[in-house]
Design a protein around this motif. Structure first.
Motif, PDB file in Angstrom:
ATOM      1  N   GLY A 125      79.258 -30.383  27.859  1.00 40.69           N
ATOM      2  CA  GLY A 125      78.984 -29.715  26.349  1.00 40.69           C
ATOM      3  C   GLY A 125      78.485 -28.252  26.522  1.00 40.69           C
ATOM      4  N   ASP A 126      78.258 -27.809  25.258  1.00 42.02           N
ATOM      5  CA  ASP A 126      77.833 -26.220  24.968  1.00 42.02           C
ATOM      6  C   ASP A 126      76.731 -25.902  25.954  1.00 42.02           C
ATOM      7  N   ALA A 127      76.542 -24.710  26.472  1.00 48.02           N
ATOM      8  CA  ALA A 127      75.305 -24.083  27.042  1.00 48.02           C
ATOM      9  C   ALA A 127      74.596 -23.524  26.348  1.00 48.02           C
ATOM     10  N   ASP A 128      73.148 -23.557  26.586  1.00 52.00           N
ATOM     11  CA  ASP A 128      72.215 -22.495  25.727  1.00 52.00           C
ATOM     12  C   ASP A 128      72.456 -21.156  25.968  1.00 52.00           C
ATOM     13  N   ALA A 129      71.849 -20.096  25.403  1.00 54.43           N
ATOM     14  CA  ALA A 129      71.800 -18.758  25.708  1.00 54.43           C
ATOM     15  C   ALA A 129      70.803 -18.747  26.940  1.00 54.43           C
ATOM     16  N   LEU A 130      71.048 -17.397  27.727  1.00 59.37           N
ATOM     17  CA  LEU A 130      70.360 -17.401  29.182  1.00 59.37           C
ATOM     18  C   LEU A 130      69.162 -16.483  28.593  1.00 59.37           C
ATOM     19  N   ASP A 131      68.081 -17.047  29.308  1.00 61.21           N
ATOM     20  CA  ASP A 131      66.744 -16.327  28.875  1.00 61.21           C
ATOM     21  C   ASP A 131      66.927 -15.041  29.656  1.00 61.21           C
ATOM     22  N   THR A 132      66.361 -13.831  29.053  1.00 64.28           N
ATOM     23  CA  THR A 132      66.411 -12.669  29.845  1.00 64.28           C
ATOM     24  C   THR A 132      65.586 -12.583  31.020  1.00 64.28           C
ATOM     25  N   ARG A 133      64.132 -12.771  30.691  1.00 61.14           N
ATOM     26  CA  ARG A 133      63.357 -13.163  31.872  1.00 61.14           C
ATOM     27  C   ARG A 133      63.856 -13.908  33.076  1.00 61.14           C
ATOM     28  N   ALA A 134      64.566 -14.951  32.692  1.00 57.89           N
ATOM     29  CA  ALA A 134      64.672 -16.019  33.692  1.00 57.89           C
ATOM     30  C   ALA A 134      66.063 -15.311  34.580  1.00 57.89           C
ATOM     31  N   ALA A 135      67.014 -14.696  33.784  1.00 54.37           N
ATOM     32  CA  ALA A 135      67.996 -13.726  34.523  1.00 54.37           C
ATOM     33  C   ALA A 135      67.482 -12.862  35.231  1.00 54.37           C
ATOM     34  N   ILE A 136      66.510 -11.977  34.981  1.00 52.52           N
ATOM     35  CA  ILE A 136      65.872 -11.006  35.838  1.00 52.52           C
ATOM     36  C   ILE A 136      65.411 -11.718  37.116  1.00 52.52           C
ATOM     37  N   ILE A 137      64.555 -12.735  36.810  1.00 50.09           N
ATOM     38  CA  ILE A 137      63.917 -13.280  38.336  1.00 50.09           C
ATOM     39  C   ILE A 137      65.151 -13.914  38.984  1.00 50.09           C
ATOM     40  N   CYS A 138      65.892 -14.476  38.463  1.00 50.32           N
ATOM     41  CA  CYS A 138      66.956 -15.251  39.289  1.00 50.32           C
ATOM     42  C   CYS A 138      67.809 -14.283  40.148  1.00 50.32           C
ATOM     43  N   VAL A 139      68.118 -13.061  39.548  1.00 54.04           N
ATOM     44  CA  VAL A 139      68.748 -12.061  40.317  1.00 54.04           C
ATOM     45  C   VAL A 139      67.848 -11.582  41.494  1.00 54.04           C
ATOM     46  N   LEU A 140      66.641 -11.177  41.099  1.00 49.15           N
ATOM     47  CA  LEU A 140      65.688 -10.666  42.215  1.00 49.15           C
ATOM     48  C   LEU A 140      65.419 -11.569  43.404  1.00 49.15           C
ATOM     49  N   ILE A 141      65.446 -12.982  42.966  1.00 51.14           N
ATOM     50  CA  ILE A 141      65.175 -14.046  43.867  1.00 51.14           C
ATOM     51  C   ILE A 141      66.418 -14.000  44.838  1.00 51.14           C
ATOM     52  N   ALA A 142      67.686 -14.095  44.203  1.00 49.90           N
ATOM     53  CA  ALA A 142      68.955 -14.189  45.006  1.00 49.90           C
ATOM     54  C   ALA A 142      69.104 -13.046  45.701  1.00 49.90           C
ATOM     55  N   ALA A 143      68.724 -11.698  45.669  1.00 49.16           N
ATOM     56  CA  ALA A 143      68.974 -10.470  46.255  1.00 49.16           C
ATOM     57  C   ALA A 143      67.898 -10.475  47.502  1.00 49.16           C
ATOM     58  N   VAL A 144      66.777 -10.959  47.190  1.00 45.72           N
ATOM     59  CA  VAL A 144      65.723 -10.963  48.269  1.00 45.72           C
ATOM     60  C   VAL A 144      66.035 -11.967  49.416  1.00 45.72           C
ATOM     61  N   VAL A 145      66.307 -13.248  49.056  1.00 43.45           N
ATOM     62  CA  VAL A 145      66.934 -14.270  49.788  1.00 43.45           C
ATOM     63  C   VAL A 145      67.909 -13.849  50.583  1.00 43.45           C
ATOM     64  N   GLY A 146      68.985 -13.330  49.980  1.00 42.98           N
ATOM     65  CA  GLY A 146      70.215 -13.066  50.470  1.00 42.98           C
ATOM     66  C   GLY A 146      70.135 -11.856  51.419  1.00 42.98           C
ATOM     67  N   VAL A 147      69.251 -10.763  51.376  1.00 45.07           N
ATOM     68  CA  VAL A 147      68.949  -9.755  52.092  1.00 45.07           C
ATOM     69  C   VAL A 147      68.205 -10.230  53.302  1.00 45.07           C
ATOM     70  N   ALA A 148      67.188 -11.031  53.120  1.00 46.23           N
ATOM     71  CA  ALA A 148      66.610 -11.906  54.345  1.00 46.23           C
ATOM     72  C   ALA A 148      67.526 -12.440  55.188  1.00 46.23           C
ATOM     73  N   ALA A 149      68.370 -13.262  54.771  1.00 43.13           N
ATOM     74  CA  ALA A 149      69.273 -14.113  55.577  1.00 43.13           C
ATOM     75  C   ALA A 149      70.222 -12.901  56.310  1.00 43.13           C
ATOM     76  N   LEU A 150      70.589 -12.068  55.712  1.00 45.04           N
ATOM     77  CA  LEU A 150      71.605 -10.902  56.428  1.00 45.04           C
ATOM     78  C   LEU A 150      70.662 -10.266  57.547  1.00 45.04           C
ATOM     79  N   ALA A 151      69.347 -10.034  57.487  1.00 50.34           N
ATOM     80  CA  ALA A 151      68.554  -9.399  58.422  1.00 50.34           C
ATOM     81  C   ALA A 151      68.477 -10.461  59.611  1.00 50.34           C
ATOM     82  N   LEU A 152      68.395 -11.777  59.225  1.00 47.40           N
ATOM     83  CA  LEU A 152      68.320 -12.755  60.559  1.00 47.40           C
ATOM     84  C   LEU A 152      69.276 -12.811  61.489  1.00 47.40           C
ATOM     85  N   VAL A 153      70.512 -12.535  61.156  1.00 48.04           N
ATOM     86  CA  VAL A 153      71.826 -12.600  61.753  1.00 48.04           C
ATOM     87  C   VAL A 153      72.097 -11.257  62.460  1.00 48.04           C
ATOM     88  N   ARG A 154      71.131 -10.322  62.292  1.00 53.14           N
ATOM     89  CA  ARG A 154      71.487  -8.953  63.012  1.00 53.14           C
ATOM     90  C   ARG A 154      71.633  -9.307  64.620  1.00 53.14           C
TER      91      ARG A 154
END
Length: 294
Positions: A125-154
């Motif tokens: 069915g149809d989705a709800d609108a994306l909450d602005t605060r939730a969008a910012i938090i999601c992007v920040l978490i994705a960036a931090v976790v992703g960069v940490a994973a990249l650092a682990l395989v150096r």
């Protein structure tokens, strides 16, 4: 919402991505120095084959935008798994490793797992609108976790780097899909004026920034390892993350009974089994050609 438009566009997008991925991998792997992959990325803009691959990605993105603007994230993103079996014969045609029976069986496991999930979910069915605060938090978490994973395989092997880089870029693409869906929905509801407000501007800017980072990391993953190491993790993390975020952030409705959860876990197990089989298989000898893929 029109699944008659969304699903065919999603399939066509997967085909475009599969072809362009094989082309970009062949170009990136011969153009980028494996000891310092980031230093050679700028040289790719001079490679006609890489530019053709980017053109294919652009076509795939346009089709994906249409699909996401007319259908739910939890159905559209899993369709991208079709890019994997498409990429294997195209990579061989470009002079890369010859896909064997075991590789195609691995692809089949992935397709069956995500295909079963597609059947279980039905129409969310149809989705709800994306909450602005939730969008910012999601992007920040994705960036931090992703960069940490990249650092682990150096300092790790090219295969390990390619697998992790591909998985991180795929997870980021999953976040990008949700942002893209939110931006498209906002535009449909309020027009271009919506991007002058936070609820439209935040998903759009986040989509552009994280999307660019995902694309760059994908190119690096192609350069440091074989396609069967980087692409499966990329292609699996993308729909898994998109589905989870589609349910959590956009409130897209899927069955949540105990049996449904068990079925989801079985689907995920089938996908992971196929991915691990494919990623751990040694690459076959390349066919004779002037174009060399890992």
């Amino acid at each position: 919402m029109s699944l008659l438009v969304a699903v065919p566009c999603g399939v066509a997008s997967a085909i475009a991505y599969g072809v362009s991925t094989a082309v970009e991998h062949s170009a990136a792997h011969e153009s980028v120095d494996e000891t310092a992959p980031g230093s050679g990325l700028l040289s790719l803009v001079k490679n006609p084959r890489w530019l053709m691959g980017i053109g294919g990605d652009t076509l795939g993105l346009v089709l994906q935008v249409i699909a996401l603007s007319t259908g739910p994230v939890v159905l559209i993103q899993p369709l991208l798994v079709l890019a994997l079996p498409i990429s294997l014969p195209v990579a061989r045609w470009l002079g890369g490793p010859r896909p064997g029976r075991s590789q195609f069986l691995s692809c089949l496991w992935i397709i069956l797992g995500l295909g079963a999930f597609f059947a279980i979910v039905g129409n969310p069915g149809d989705a709800d609108a994306l909450d602005t605060r939730a969008a910012i938090i999601c992007v920040l978490i994705a960036a931090v976790v992703g960069v940490a994973a990249l650092a682990l395989v150096r300092g790790r092997s090219g295969t390990v780097k390619a697998a992790v880089y591909g998985t991180v870029s795929g997870a980021w693409f999953g976040v990008v899909a949700v942002l893209l869906d939110a931006a498209a929905a906002t535009w449909q509801q309020h027009g271009i004026a919506a991007f002058g407000r936070a609820e439209g501007l935040v998903p759009l800017v986040s989509f552009l920034v994280l999307g660019a980072a995902s694309l760059a990391l994908t190119q690096v993953s192609y350069a440091v390892g074989a396609l069967n190491a980087s692409f499966p993790g990329n292609l699996t993390a993308d729909p898994v993350v998109a589905v989870l975020l589609g349910v959590a952030l956009l409130n897209e409705r899927i069955p949540e009974s105990v049996l449904a959860v068990i079925a989801y876990l079985l689907c995920l197990a089938a996908v992971l089994f196929g991915v691990l089989r494919l990623a751990l298989q040694p690459a076959a000898e390349p066919v004779a050609s002037s174009v060399v893929v890992a």
